[in-house]
Design a protein around this motif. Structure first.
Motif, PDB file in Angstrom:
ATOM      1  N   TYR A 125       0.846  -1.198   0.000  1.00 39.38           N
ATOM      2  CA  TYR A 125       0.000   0.000   0.000  1.00 39.38           C
ATOM      3  C   TYR A 125       0.881   1.247   0.000  1.00 39.38           C
ATOM      4  O   TYR A 125       1.826   1.345   0.791  1.00 39.38           O
ATOM      5  CB  TYR A 125      -0.904   0.006   1.238  1.00 39.38           C
ATOM      6  N   SER A 149      -5.802   2.519  -1.923  1.00 43.91           N
ATOM      7  CA  SER A 149      -4.514   3.050  -1.442  1.00 43.91           C
ATOM      8  C   SER A 149      -4.311   4.484  -1.910  1.00 43.91           C
ATOM      9  O   SER A 149      -3.397   5.159  -1.451  1.00 43.91           O
ATOM     10  CB  SER A 149      -3.344   2.189  -1.928  1.00 43.91           C
ATOM     11  N   LEU A 297      -0.863   8.455   1.854  1.00 40.99           N
ATOM     12  CA  LEU A 297      -0.439   7.051   1.843  1.00 40.99           C
ATOM     13  C   LEU A 297       0.449   6.800   0.616  1.00 40.99           C
ATOM     14  O   LEU A 297       1.422   6.053   0.681  1.00 40.99           O
ATOM     15  CB  LEU A 297      -1.691   6.148   1.832  1.00 40.99           C
ATOM     16  N   CYS A 310      -6.081   9.125  -0.188  1.00 35.99           N
ATOM     17  CA  CYS A 310      -5.868   8.304   1.012  1.00 35.99           C
ATOM     18  C   CYS A 310      -4.761   8.911   1.871  1.00 35.99           C
ATOM     19  O   CYS A 310      -3.676   9.214   1.370  1.00 35.99           O
ATOM     20  CB  CYS A 310      -5.490   6.877   0.608  1.00 35.99           C
ATOM     21  N   ARG A 312      -2.616   8.925   5.749  1.00 37.11           N
ATOM     22  CA  ARG A 312      -2.289   8.153   6.944  1.00 37.11           C
ATOM     23  C   ARG A 312      -1.903   9.120   8.050  1.00 37.11           C
ATOM     24  O   ARG A 312      -1.478  10.256   7.791  1.00 37.11           O
ATOM     25  CB  ARG A 312      -1.187   7.133   6.668  1.00 37.11           C
ATOM     26  N   THR A 319       1.718   6.645  15.786  1.00 39.31           N
ATOM     27  CA  THR A 319       2.413   5.558  15.075  1.00 39.31           C
ATOM     28  C   THR A 319       3.125   4.619  16.059  1.00 39.31           C
ATOM     29  O   THR A 319       3.460   3.489  15.710  1.00 39.31           O
ATOM     30  CB  THR A 319       3.439   6.100  14.042  1.00 39.31           C
ATOM     31  N   ASP A 323      -1.329  -1.867  16.143  1.00 37.67           N
ATOM     32  CA  ASP A 323      -2.184  -1.681  14.953  1.00 37.67           C
ATOM     33  C   ASP A 323      -3.620  -1.347  15.320  1.00 37.67           C
ATOM     34  O   ASP A 323      -4.241  -0.470  14.723  1.00 37.67           O
ATOM     35  CB  ASP A 323      -2.175  -2.959  14.101  1.00 37.67           C
ATOM     36  N   GLN A 326      -3.969   2.150  16.644  1.00 41.05           N
ATOM     37  CA  GLN A 326      -3.799   3.117  15.543  1.00 41.05           C
ATOM     38  C   GLN A 326      -5.075   3.211  14.712  1.00 41.05           C
ATOM     39  O   GLN A 326      -5.519   4.292  14.342  1.00 41.05           O
ATOM     40  CB  GLN A 326      -2.661   2.695  14.632  1.00 41.05           C
ATOM     41  N   GLY A 348     -10.732   4.881   6.222  1.00 41.98           N
ATOM     42  CA  GLY A 348     -10.053   4.136   5.159  1.00 41.98           C
ATOM     43  C   GLY A 348     -10.733   2.799   4.874  1.00 41.98           C
ATOM     44  O   GLY A 348     -11.547   2.309   5.664  1.00 41.98           O
ATOM     45  N   PRO A 353      -4.143   0.010   5.177  1.00 40.34           N
ATOM     46  CA  PRO A 353      -3.601   0.446   6.468  1.00 40.34           C
ATOM     47  C   PRO A 353      -4.526   1.520   7.054  1.00 40.34           C
ATOM     48  O   PRO A 353      -5.171   2.244   6.297  1.00 40.34           O
ATOM     49  CB  PRO A 353      -2.244   1.064   6.100  1.00 40.34           C
ATOM     50  N   GLY A 355      -6.313   4.739   8.186  1.00 36.22           N
ATOM     51  CA  GLY A 355      -6.170   6.094   7.667  1.00 36.22           C
ATOM     52  C   GLY A 355      -7.516   6.631   7.227  1.00 36.22           C
ATOM     53  O   GLY A 355      -8.566   6.039   7.513  1.00 36.22           O
ATOM     54  N   ARG A 357      -9.894   8.199   3.940  1.00 31.96           N
ATOM     55  CA  ARG A 357     -10.013   8.200   2.481  1.00 31.96           C
ATOM     56  C   ARG A 357     -11.107   9.186   2.114  1.00 31.96           C
ATOM     57  O   ARG A 357     -12.271   9.009   2.485  1.00 31.96           O
ATOM     58  CB  ARG A 357     -10.324   6.806   1.964  1.00 31.96           C
TER      59      ARG A 357
END
Ligand SMILES: Cc1ncc(COP(=O)(O)O)c(C=O)c1O
Length: 391
Positions: A125, A149, A297, A310, A312, A319, A323, A326, A348, A353, A355, A357
């Protein structure tokens, strides 16, 4: 930060909070009135129905500046239907994937069709596969704009015009917002529910003369269901390419597709559609450049999508989390903004990942995106506070 220390809500709100990546926002000014001439309760095979279906085909070709010798059909099953028709009737063997939809086409060719001699070129991605590794003398399957992505092909430079193979291109989130190099492509698909803000359910399948030749000279080793059949007695079946669809379409959706195409023509055609979408990307890019907590992204700027934008979250305090923690942040941002009625459907994609969109296709007014941006900062602060994350 305590709730009382949080920034106040921004003053401006997007006029239209619909930023979904599909079905996408209707064109500015759309209302149900736009559908009042729909041929409802009539046969799609009657003169009026066929004329409307042919109108969608002809207007689409004109707006997209499709070469005169290409053929364009309305097919069942939205973009998925159009891509599957191509995969099942042609021979994609070099498969490019850099996000979820491209990966889906790989699965089909490898696990369902089980074609021999397949090569898969995948990228993570945010990246594109190495296009120098692609052999365009073989048949290639690619997705022009990876909707999940936000990574697109910058242009068709890597594709030789004199290639031997066919290029089968899923262009559903690119058509009408990006310049598609027709001489570098052989099969191009999209659905109505994306850049022009139409409805789902119907797909568009465009074929170059070489793709038609292949269809007429190659018979797949497997049986083909009626909804996938593009030839009859070894020749291209002409019906779907002039509005005689394989099965029954929704004339309400057809009317809506005509409305979207008319709007495209009225505002200035493809150049204007592309300009609107690029302006939306530029508005977001300006904000990203001055906002430390967020980044694209897409790793390379020239591959940033102007439709499925997209983002992130790059704030180090976020970060550093696992996961799941996040992923909770963009989810919270999206739900806060939905509650405020400021933005719908901007978390997203489920396989991407974590994020955000945000759709920036041609039906989105740049003023609405600009009004959304301060809300994203507002929601990020609030999400951190509600999730009890360090500022
Ligand atoms: C690149 C891509 N391919 C295929 C699809 C599936 O489209 P549809 O649901 O219209 O069949 C989508 C939907 O978002 C997409 O973005």
């Amino acid at each position: 930060m305590t709730a009382s220390a949080l920034a106040p809500t921004p003053g401006l709100r997007p006029r239209n909070p619909n930023f979904s990546s599909g079905p996408c926002a209707k064109r500015p000014g759309w209302s149900l009135e736009a559908l009042q001439d729909a041929a409802l309760g009539r046969s799609h095979r009657a003169g009026i129905g066929k004329a409307k279906l042919a109108d969608v085909i002809e207007r689409s070709k004109r707006v997209l500046r499709m070469p005169a010798d290409w053929r364009l059909a309305i097919v069942p099953g939205s973009d998925t239907g159009a891509v599957e028709m191509a995969l099942w009737t042609l021979r994609g063997v070099d498969l490019l994937a850099w996000e979820s939809f491209g990966e889906g086409w790989v699965t089909d060719v490898v696990k369902q069709l089980k074609l021999p001699d397949v090569r898969t070129l995948q990228a993570a991605y945010g990246e594109l596969p190495d296009l120098a590794q692609v052999d365009f003398d073989r048949d290639v399957v690619l997705t022009w704009n990876g909707t999940t992505s936000g990574v697109r092909l910058a242009d068709g430079a890597a594709i030789p015009a004199d290639r031997q193979g066919l290029v089968i291109c899923d262009a559903t989130s690119a058509a009408f917002a990006m310049d598609l190099p027709w001489d570098k492509l052989d099969v191009v698909t999209w659905s109505w529910q994306k850049v022009l803000g139409g409805e789902g359910a119907h797909g568009m399948l465009a074929l170059s003369p070489r793709a038609v030749e292949r269809l007429e000279s190659y018979t797949p080793a497997w049986p083909l269901p009626k909804v996938f059949r593009l030839t009859s007695k070894g020749k291209l079946a002409e019906g779907p390419f002039k509005g005689e669809t394989i099965n029954t379409p929704s004339m309400l959706c057809v009317e809506d597709a005509i409305d979207g195409l008319r709007w495209a023509e009225e505002i200035g055609g493809l150049d204007k559609l592309i300009e609107r979408s690029e302006n939306n990307l530029a508005a977001v890019a300006g904000w990203v450049a001055r906002t430390p907590w967020v980044d694209f992204l897409a790793v390379r700027p020239e591959t940033r999508s102007c439709t499925s934008i997209c983002l992130r979250i790059v704030d180090p305090a976020i970060t550093a989390l696992d996961d799941e923690a996040q992923a909770a942040v963009p989810k919270k941002i999206a739900s806060l903004l939905e509650k405020e009625g400021v933005a719908f459907d901007i978390n997203g994609y489920r396989d991407a990942p974590p994020g955000l969109r945000i759709w920036g296709g041609a039906t989105i007014d740049t003023a609405d995106l600009e009004a959304l941006l301060p809300w994203l900062d507002w929601a990020f602060d609030r999400a951190r506070s509600e999730l009890k994350l360090a500022a």
